[in-house]
Design a protein around this motif. Structure first.
Motif, PDB file in Angstrom:
ATOM      1  N   SER A 129       0.554  -1.062  -0.176  1.00 17.11           N
ATOM      2  CA  SER A 129      -0.326   0.227   0.239  1.00 17.11           C
ATOM      3  C   SER A 129       0.737   1.394   0.247  1.00 17.11           C
ATOM      4  O   SER A 129       0.764   2.031  -0.619  1.00 17.11           O
ATOM      5  CB  SER A 129      -0.549  -0.069   1.193  1.00 17.11           C
ATOM      6  N   TRP A 130       2.287   1.308   0.414  1.00 17.67           N
ATOM      7  CA  TRP A 130       2.897   2.116   1.127  1.00 17.67           C
ATOM      8  C   TRP A 130       3.497   2.945  -0.653  1.00 17.67           C
ATOM      9  O   TRP A 130       3.581   3.608  -1.423  1.00 17.67           O
ATOM     10  CB  TRP A 130       4.050   1.973   1.645  1.00 17.67           C
ATOM     11  N   LEU A 131       4.006   1.484  -1.245  1.00 13.40           N
ATOM     12  CA  LEU A 131       4.428   1.357  -2.470  1.00 13.40           C
ATOM     13  C   LEU A 131       3.922   2.197  -4.014  1.00 13.40           C
ATOM     14  O   LEU A 131       3.573   3.126  -4.440  1.00 13.40           O
ATOM     15  CB  LEU A 131       5.191   0.185  -3.373  1.00 13.40           C
ATOM     16  N   GLU A 132       2.307   1.451  -3.181  1.00 15.98           N
ATOM     17  CA  GLU A 132       1.554   1.354  -4.587  1.00 15.98           C
ATOM     18  C   GLU A 132       0.859   2.975  -4.280  1.00 15.98           C
ATOM     19  O   GLU A 132      -0.224   3.722  -4.832  1.00 15.98           O
ATOM     20  CB  GLU A 132       0.411   0.297  -4.680  1.00 15.98           C
ATOM     21  N   ARG A 133       0.856   3.778  -2.947  1.00 13.49           N
ATOM     22  CA  ARG A 133       0.015   4.822  -2.563  1.00 13.49           C
ATOM     23  C   ARG A 133      -1.619   4.812  -2.223  1.00 13.49           C
ATOM     24  O   ARG A 133      -2.129   5.168  -3.039  1.00 13.49           O
ATOM     25  CB  ARG A 133       0.298   5.830  -3.441  1.00 13.49           C
ATOM     26  N   SER A 134      -1.587   3.463  -2.194  1.00 14.37           N
ATOM     27  CA  SER A 134      -3.226   2.676  -2.125  1.00 14.37           C
ATOM     28  C   SER A 134      -3.997   2.760  -1.351  1.00 14.37           C
ATOM     29  O   SER A 134      -3.654   1.498  -0.123  1.00 14.37           O
ATOM     30  CB  SER A 134      -2.888   1.603  -3.009  1.00 14.37           C
ATOM     31  N   SER A 135      -5.024   3.415  -0.944  1.00 16.06           N
ATOM     32  CA  SER A 135      -5.603   3.618   0.185  1.00 16.06           C
ATOM     33  C   SER A 135      -6.694   1.957   0.265  1.00 16.06           C
ATOM     34  O   SER A 135      -6.567   1.190   1.326  1.00 16.06           O
ATOM     35  CB  SER A 135      -7.076   4.954   0.475  1.00 16.06           C
ATOM     36  N   LEU A 136      -7.157   1.671  -1.436  1.00 15.56           N
ATOM     37  CA  LEU A 136      -7.468  -0.060  -0.585  1.00 15.56           C
ATOM     38  C   LEU A 136      -6.865  -0.582   0.236  1.00 15.56           C
ATOM     39  O   LEU A 136      -7.211  -1.636   0.756  1.00 15.56           O
ATOM     40  CB  LEU A 136      -7.950  -0.170  -1.658  1.00 15.56           C
ATOM     41  N   LEU A 137      -5.480  -0.689  -0.438  1.00 11.28           N
ATOM     42  CA  LEU A 137      -4.368  -2.170   0.152  1.00 11.28           C
ATOM     43  C   LEU A 137      -4.016  -1.858   1.479  1.00 11.28           C
ATOM     44  O   LEU A 137      -4.442  -2.694   2.135  1.00 11.28           O
ATOM     45  CB  LEU A 137      -3.079  -1.443  -0.711  1.00 11.28           C
ATOM     46  N   ALA A 138      -3.411  -0.276   1.926  1.00 11.05           N
ATOM     47  CA  ALA A 138      -3.843   0.020   2.922  1.00 11.05           C
ATOM     48  C   ALA A 138      -5.090  -0.520   4.033  1.00 11.05           C
ATOM     49  O   ALA A 138      -5.012  -1.191   5.419  1.00 11.05           O
ATOM     50  CB  ALA A 138      -4.086   1.480   3.601  1.00 11.05           C
ATOM     51  N   VAL A 139      -6.364   0.118   3.781  1.00 11.64           N
ATOM     52  CA  VAL A 139      -7.625  -1.037   4.289  1.00 11.64           C
ATOM     53  C   VAL A 139      -7.378  -2.483   4.654  1.00 11.64           C
ATOM     54  O   VAL A 139      -7.819  -3.195   5.246  1.00 11.64           O
ATOM     55  CB  VAL A 139      -8.861  -0.024   3.850  1.00 11.64           C
ATOM     56  N   THR A 140      -7.191  -3.016   3.773  1.00 14.78           N
ATOM     57  CA  THR A 140      -6.681  -5.195   3.148  1.00 14.78           C
ATOM     58  C   THR A 140      -6.270  -5.231   4.782  1.00 14.78           C
ATOM     59  O   THR A 140      -6.478  -6.117   5.424  1.00 14.78           O
ATOM     60  CB  THR A 140      -6.564  -5.259   1.762  1.00 14.78           C
ATOM     61  N   ALA A 141      -5.122  -4.157   4.281  1.00 14.08           N
ATOM     62  CA  ALA A 141      -3.929  -4.775   5.478  1.00 14.08           C
ATOM     63  C   ALA A 141      -4.632  -4.990   6.855  1.00 14.08           C
ATOM     64  O   ALA A 141      -4.771  -5.707   7.806  1.00 14.08           O
ATOM     65  CB  ALA A 141      -2.488  -4.093   5.471  1.00 14.08           C
ATOM     66  N   LEU A 142      -5.565  -3.360   7.371  1.00 14.43           N
ATOM     67  CA  LEU A 142      -5.576  -3.400   8.794  1.00 14.43           C
ATOM     68  C   LEU A 142      -6.980  -4.665   8.857  1.00 14.43           C
ATOM     69  O   LEU A 142      -7.151  -5.104   9.597  1.00 14.43           O
ATOM     70  CB  LEU A 142      -6.463  -1.705   8.917  1.00 14.43           C
ATOM     71  N   ALA A 143      -7.672  -4.518   7.573  1.00 13.80           N
ATOM     72  CA  ALA A 143      -8.740  -5.840   8.257  1.00 13.80           C
ATOM     73  C   ALA A 143      -8.372  -6.993   7.745  1.00 13.80           C
ATOM     74  O   ALA A 143      -8.679  -8.164   9.024  1.00 13.80           O
ATOM     75  CB  ALA A 143      -9.676  -6.262   6.085  1.00 13.80           C
ATOM     76  N   MET A 144      -7.448  -7.407   6.847  1.00 15.19           N
ATOM     77  CA  MET A 144      -6.464  -8.794   7.571  1.00 15.19           C
ATOM     78  C   MET A 144      -5.961  -8.811   8.962  1.00 15.19           C
ATOM     79  O   MET A 144      -6.312  -9.515  10.139  1.00 15.19           O
ATOM     80  CB  MET A 144      -5.182  -8.800   6.682  1.00 15.19           C
ATOM     81  N   ALA A 145      -4.983  -7.936   8.879  1.00 12.67           N
ATOM     82  CA  ALA A 145      -5.123  -7.769  11.068  1.00 12.67           C
ATOM     83  C   ALA A 145      -5.826  -8.077  11.949  1.00 12.67           C
ATOM     84  O   ALA A 145      -5.972  -8.573  12.996  1.00 12.67           O
ATOM     85  CB  ALA A 145      -4.059  -6.702  11.538  1.00 12.67           C
ATOM     86  N   ALA A 146      -6.917  -7.456  11.815  1.00 10.69           N
ATOM     87  CA  ALA A 146      -7.867  -7.552  12.385  1.00 10.69           C
ATOM     88  C   ALA A 146      -8.601  -8.970  12.339  1.00 10.69           C
ATOM     89  O   ALA A 146      -9.013  -9.345  13.158  1.00 10.69           O
ATOM     90  CB  ALA A 146      -9.107  -6.460  12.318  1.00 10.69           C
ATOM     91  N   ALA A 147      -8.904  -9.898  11.214  1.00 11.01           N
ATOM     92  CA  ALA A 147      -9.057 -10.746  11.081  1.00 11.01           C
ATOM     93  C   ALA A 147      -8.505 -11.710  12.074  1.00 11.01           C
ATOM     94  O   ALA A 147      -9.014 -12.686  12.596  1.00 11.01           O
ATOM     95  CB  ALA A 147      -9.009 -11.323   9.772  1.00 11.01           C
ATOM     96  N   GLY A 148      -7.059 -11.452  12.036  1.00 14.35           N
ATOM     97  CA  GLY A 148      -6.075 -12.365  12.279  1.00 14.35           C
ATOM     98  C   GLY A 148      -6.206 -12.402  13.712  1.00 14.35           C
ATOM     99  O   GLY A 148      -6.492 -13.025  14.735  1.00 14.35           O
ATOM    100  N   THR A 149      -6.533 -11.330  14.100  1.00 13.70           N
ATOM    101  CA  THR A 149      -6.756 -10.990  16.002  1.00 13.70           C
ATOM    102  C   THR A 149      -7.796 -11.270  16.048  1.00 13.70           C
ATOM    103  O   THR A 149      -8.433 -11.733  17.475  1.00 13.70           O
ATOM    104  CB  THR A 149      -6.307  -9.372  16.011  1.00 13.70           C
ATOM    105  N   GLY A 150      -9.629 -11.306  15.309  1.00 16.32           N
ATOM    106  CA  GLY A 150     -10.379 -11.684  15.787  1.00 16.32           C
ATOM    107  C   GLY A 150     -11.075 -13.478  16.427  1.00 16.32           C
ATOM    108  O   GLY A 150     -11.033 -13.762  16.884  1.00 16.32           O
ATOM    109  N   VAL A 151      -9.149 -13.968  15.235  1.00 18.91           N
ATOM    110  CA  VAL A 151      -9.534 -15.208  15.048  1.00 18.91           C
ATOM    111  C   VAL A 151      -8.987 -15.613  16.084  1.00 18.91           C
ATOM    112  O   VAL A 151      -9.812 -17.536  16.675  1.00 18.91           O
ATOM    113  CB  VAL A 151      -8.988 -16.437  13.789  1.00 18.91           C
TER     114      VAL A 151
END
Lengths: 190, 109
Positions: A129-151
């Motif tokens: 997300s940092w390399l691509e300047r992509s907010s979508l990838l940043a949100v996806t990264a956060l969602a993945m981390a949240a999913a991992g924590t939820g699990v």
């Protein structure tokens, strides 16, 4: 040259850079591919044999990597544009693959196997997300981390199944959003 | 010490004639975002004719701002264009000069 000319020239430079960047963007493919691969691992978590999931990833991991490599290689030739971060992308993708596989194996079916790779993927997505300047990838990264924590809070018996389904779904949804944005934005059409 | 003191040149004098041309700025802007671009893609992205693009690439190549390489791999020969380090710096300097020009008008003499 007037300040109005200067401002118009700067806007034109930015427009050309943005449109080139948009043309290069193909994040939808790896998101959909890896989301599908992760989700498809779900049935293997229910076979009662940790080796089944390991065997699945032994085949699906290299197959997904090869498919991604071929997609980006063909796209690069079709498009005639080579991303300036290409080497960094390859290194980051390799780090995600090695890191997540290592934690998956080291966890030996325990909690580390289920959530370790998720955090590695989330960290990798944050890098992209940092390399691509992509907010979508940043949100996806956060969602993945949240999913991992939820699990972590789920009963161990269901942990691997839910991890595969939730994380696969996060990647697939992000891929669909990226694909839809590409279709709606003429600058992203190759 | 500020660069914008009374002794410093006016921002327009810091614009490079080789770079400060609409098409050449466009070429360098595309190359700034890429490692390399092939001739046809560059032509299509910028909406230029073959001759027009070739002419401006010659100017940039002679100034050492881009490199042009032929590639015979694959089904058809391709011409790949890359910005050199000097080319990337020249575009950055141009953008800085343009911003300074706008600032100098906004803040007054």
């Amino acid at each position: 040259m007037t300040d109005t000319d200067a401002a118009a020239t700067l806007r034109e430079i930015e427009r050309v850079k943005r449109s080139t960047h948009a043309l290069l963007d193909a994040t939808w493919f790896p998101l959909l591919l890896w989301g599908s691969i992760v989700a498809a691992s779900a049935p293997f978590t229910q076979l009662g044999d940790d080796n089944a999931v390991g065997f699945y990833w032994f085949l699906a991991g290299p197959a997904g990597t090869a498919a991604s490599f071929l997609f980006f290689r063909d796209r690069e030739l079709d498009l005639g544009l080579v991303d300036r971060h290409k080497v960094v992308y390859i290194a980051l993708a390799a780090a995600i693959a090695i890191g997540s596989m290592s934690l998956g194996i080291a966890g030996d079916g325990a909690m580390l196997s289920a959530v370790g790779p998720v955090y590695v993927v989330a960290a990798g997505l944050a890098g992209f997300s940092w390399l691509e300047r992509s907010s979508l990838l940043a949100v996806t990264a956060l969602a993945m981390a949240a999913a991992g924590t939820g699990v972590l809070a789920i009963d161990p018996g269901e942990r691997n199944l839910l991890a595969a389904l939730v994380e696969g779904a996060v990647l697939i949804v992000a891929g669909v959003v990226a694909l839809r944005r590409r279709k709606l934005d003429p600058a992203r059409q190759a | 010490m500020s660069d914008d003191g009374p002794g410093s040149p006016h921002p327009t004098l810091q614009l490079d004639d080789t770079v400060h041309q609409r098409v050449r700025l466009g070429i360098l802007a595309v190359l700034q975002e890429t490692k390399r671009a092939d001739f046809s893609s560059l032509r299509d992205v910028l909406g230029l004719s073959d001759g027009n693009l070739a002419r401006h690439l010659d100017v940039l190549a002679q100034a050492g701002l881009v490199t042009i390489a032929k590639d015979l791999k694959g089904s058809r020969p391709r011409t790949w264009i890359s910005a050199t380090g000097a080319g990337r710096k020249a575009l950055a300097a141009e953008v800085t000069a343009l911003r300074r020009l706008i600032d100098s008008v906004e803040t007054g003499p």
